[in-house]
Design an enzyme around this catalytic site. Structure first.
Site: not given
Ligand code: F6R
Length: 247
Positions: A144, A149, A142, A74
Site C-alpha cells: 500500500h 490498500e 502489502n 492520510d
C-alpha cells in the site's frame, strides 16, 4: 549508496541514515529552486530518520520551510488531531513543531469530517495550491501507499478506506491493543499521489522486501498500489539492504 537497476526504475540502496541524508538533499534542491514548494509528507516509522535530518538542517540554518505548503497522505478516521496516535499529532511532534513551516499552510486530511464534500475538498486544495511538487511515500508490507490498500483503483482520489486486517495488526504496535486501531482511514487516492510532479518512496526493513520486489519487478496492478510508481515519470525509490534483498 549503490544503485540496483530494476526494470524501469533504479533503486538507491543504503542504510537508513544515508537514505535520510540523500532524501534531505532532494528537499534542499527543491527548496533552493522553489522556496514556496508544495510538499507531500508521509507518516509511519520509515520517514523518522529523514524528519530528524530535516529538523537538524533547519536548526542549523541550512534549510527553511517558511514558504512551503504541505499536504499529508492520510489520517485515521475517528481520531482527533490531538489524539496521540493521529497522524496530525505524529507530524506535529516529529516535524512540524520543530521546523519553520507556517501552520496555516499545513494540511492533513481530517479524520473527523469524512463526508464526500470534505474529501473532495482535499484534492481541490491540492490543485489550488498548484499541485504537489514532491510527495514522500512509505510502503506497506502489502504494497500500500498512503492507505490505498491492494485493490484500490489506480484512478482514485482522496477517499475513505477500510483498513485490512494486516495493516491494522502491523500498526497495532502503536496502540494499547488491536481493538483500538481504527478500522478506517481517509487517504489521498493513487491518482492524487500520481499527480505529484515527483515521488520519493522509502522502504526499510525485511518486512518490505516482498512488497518492494512486487513494486518494481511485478506488473503495474491495483493489487500492488506502489507498482503505479513504475509509470510515474519522476519517481525515486530508496531502500535499505534488508528491503532490497529480493531485487
Ligand atoms: C503513512 C502511510 C503508509 C506508511 C506505510 C509504512 O502516511 O501512508 O503508507 O507509509 O504503512 O509504514 P511504516 O513506515 O510505519 O512501515
Amino acid at each position: 549508496m549503490r544503485i540496483i537497476e530494476a526494470g524501469y526504475k533504479k533503486v538507491y540502496v543504503g542504510d537508513a541514515e544515508e537514505i535520510a541524508r540523500a532524501v534531505a538533499d532532494i528537499y534542499a534542491a527543491i527548496l533552493k529552486a522553489k522556496p514556496n514548494a508544495v510538499l507531500g509528507f508521509a507518516t509511519g516509522s520509515t520517514p523518522l530518520p529523514l524528519y530528524a535530518e530535516l529538523v537538524r538542517r533547519v536548526a542549523a540554518g541550512e534549510m527553511s520551510f517558511a514558504d512551503v505548503t504541505t499536504f499529508n497522505l492520510d489520517e485515521y478516521v475517528g481520531l482527533e488531531p490531538t489524539h496521540d496516535q493521529s497522524y496530525r499529532y505524529f507530524m506535529d511532534t516529529n516535524l512540524f513543531n520543530h521546523i519553520d513551516v507556517d501552520p496555516a499552510r499545513v494540511h492533513v486530511p481530517s479524520g473527523i469530517s469524512v463526508d464526500v464534500e470534505t474529501l473532495a475538498a482535499y484534492d481541490t486544495a491540492i490543485v489550488a495550491a498548484g499541485g504537489i511538487d514532491m510527495q514522500l511515500l512509505g510502503i506497506g508490507c502489502n504494497g500500500h501507499i498512503g492507505f490505498n490498500e491492494p485493490g484500490t483503483p489506480l484512478d482514485s482520489l482522496t477517499h475513505v478506506v477500510e483498513l485490512t486486517q494486516n495493516t491494522r495488526e502491523v500498526n497495532a504496535r502503536f496502540f494499547a491493543s488491536l481493538d483500538e486501531v481504527p478500522t478506517h482511514a481517509a487517504t489521498m487516492g493513487i491518482k492524487t499521489v500520481m499527480n505529484a510532479r515527483q515521488l520519493v518512496l522509502i522502504a526499510t526493513g525485511a518486512s518490505k522486501a516482498d512488497a518492494l520486489y512486487a513494486t518494481v519487478k511485478g506488473p503495474v496492478t491495483p493489487e500492488v498500489p506502489a507498482s503505479a510508481l513504475q509509470i510515474h515519470p519522476c519517481a525515486f525509490i530508496f531502500a535499505d539492504e534488508a528491503a532490497a534483498a529480493k531485487l
